[in-house]
Design an enzyme around this catalytic site. Structure first.
Site: not given
Ligand code: COS
Length: 382
Positions: A127, A342, A365
């Site tokens: 978003e 070039g 991603e």
């Molecule tokens: N598989 C399964 N569960 C997952 C996971 C995975 N790969 N990664 C995280 N989780 C779970 C965690 O275990 C946690 O669960 P609990 O709260 O029950 O422990 C929950 O999800 C939240 O995880 P976390 O605290 O790591 O979340 P954050 O908000 O800190 O975010 C990142 C983590 C930054 C890694 C995530 O937001 C991310 O990947 N951001 C990038 C998004 C992206 O790729 N965008 C592109 C969109 S598509 S073009």
């Protein structure tokens, strides 16, 4: 880990390579110019089964292993990355939410047309205010009083293939105060009232594929369009992205491989100061570094894919593969421009196109910085 590819994977990879050489390579520049892939070519991709690579056989797919998928992604990335991107939504982010969390009825209804390529899927997470911080998204899902429907409101941006998609995996929150625990996934069909496609965004590269805004205005979906339970959407999105990241990593290897082959051809035939430029150590070393890094990258991809096929959780390995392979491919593309000189800066040159197209691989991603964050968290809290 067995370094030999299974025979069926090797044979299918060879088939895809021949298909790419015969049908995709000749139109790679045309797709760049016209902004779309001709329908006859999309049909050939359907006939080859490319839309259903990871979908189980019982739903009409090929049920390819992760190793197999990576081999195909490499091959499909050798002409124009847009071909892989069309295929990859149905074989990844546009179908896996359903595959991982859908009910049997949802899967029976929607997976076969995705596997055949009759319908196209897409993944609506990002978003305007929620990119890397995916859990902060603002699109709301409000249950109706009778409990039969949800009303979705919000907007998504840069959604790959949204312009042509039939199915949207939409991530929304049932309660923003819950953070990631409020995220919930929905399977939304294109003709649902309240869902509209907004602006198609102009971008630096990947001109043969489009990204668009998806607007949800009082978009009413039945409760059985929900994928999994309320609050399970974030974990589901992350699992889907683990897979997507591996697929991008494999694609980056295929693109870099194609570029190094183009560099070798050019370096062997371009004569300056009375000899092919390949005979200059400055050029030869760029080829050597590129080829070495590609082999290392391919090893990382195959290791992650192999572990995934053993049923292991591969979050860290997929992020490592995406980080290394996409950064590597951009280094190779930069060297390719340098070797072509070039010519490499001119429209119509393969190095120029891949240089622009690959740049987004370090962003979408999950940026390289987010991959490092994921890897570091797994190292520090195993
Ligand atoms: N598989 C399964 N569960 C997952 C996971 C995975 N790969 N990664 C995280 N989780 C779970 C965690 O275990 C946690 O669960 P609990 O709260 O029950 O422990 C929950 O999800 C939240 O995880 P976390 O605290 O790591 O979340 P954050 O908000 O800190 O975010 C990142 C983590 C930054 C890694 C995530 O937001 C991310 O990947 N951001 C990038 C998004 C992206 O790729 N965008 C592109 C969109 S598509 S073009």
């Amino acid at each position: 880990m067995d370094l030999n590819l299974p025979e069926d994977v090797r044979m299918f990879g060879d088939t895809v390579r021949r298909f790419v050489q015969r049908e995709l390579d000749p139109i790679a520049d045309e797709v760049e110019e016209s902004g779309h892939i001709p329908e006859a070519v999309v049909q050939s991709m359907r006939d080859l089964g490319l839309f259903g690579l990871v979908i189980p056989e019982q739903y009409g797919g090929l049920d390819l292993s992760a190793v197999g998928l990576c081999v195909v992604m490499e091959e499909l990335s050798r002409a124009n990355l847009c071909f892989r991107i069309l295929i990859t939504t149905n074989n990844g982010i546009g179908s896996l939410g359903l595959l991982y969390a859908g009910t049997e009825e949802q899967k029976r209804r929607h997976l076969p047309p995705l596997a055949s390529g009759e319908k196209i899927g897409c993944f609506a997470l990002t978003e305007p205010e929620a990119g890397s911080d995916a859990a902060s998204l603002r699109t709301t899902a409000t249950a109706t009083a009778d409990g039969d429907h949800y009303i979705l409101n919000g907007s998504k941006i840069w959604i790959t293939n949204a312009d042509r998609a039939d199915y949207f995996t939409v991530m929304a929150t049932v309660d923003r105060k819950l953070g990631s625990k409020g995220l919930t996934a929905f399977w939304v069909e294109r003709d649902t009232p309240g869902l509209t496609i907004g602006r198609i965004e102009p971008k630096m590269g990947l001109h043969g594929t489009q990204v668009a805004e998806v607007i949800l205005e009082d978009c009413r979906v039945p409760t059985n369009a929900r994928l999994g339970a309320e609050g399970e959407g974030f974990g589901l999105a992350m699992r889907v992205l683990d897979h997507g990241r591996l697929s991008i990593a494999a694609s980056a290897v295929g693109a870099a491989q194609r570029l190094v082959e183009a560099m070798i051809d050019h370096a062997n035939t371009r004569v300056q100061f009375g000899k092919p430029i390949a005979r200059n150590q400055a050029i030869a070393w760029m080829l050597a570094d590129s080829a070495t890094e590609i082999e290392a990258a391919r090893g990382l991809v195959r290791m992650a894919a192999w572990k995934k096929d053993q049923g292991e959780r591969v979050t860290r390995e997929c992020s490592m593969a995406k980080l290394y392979c996409t950064e590597m491919a951009c280094r190779v593309a930069d060297r390719a421009v340098q070797v072509f000189g070039g010519m490499g800066y001119m429209r119509g040159n393969i190095a120029e196109r891949y240089y622009r197209d690959l740049r987004v691989y370090r962003l979408y991603e999950g940026t390289s910085e987010i991959q490092r964050l994921v890897i570091a968290r797994q190292l520090l809290n195993p």
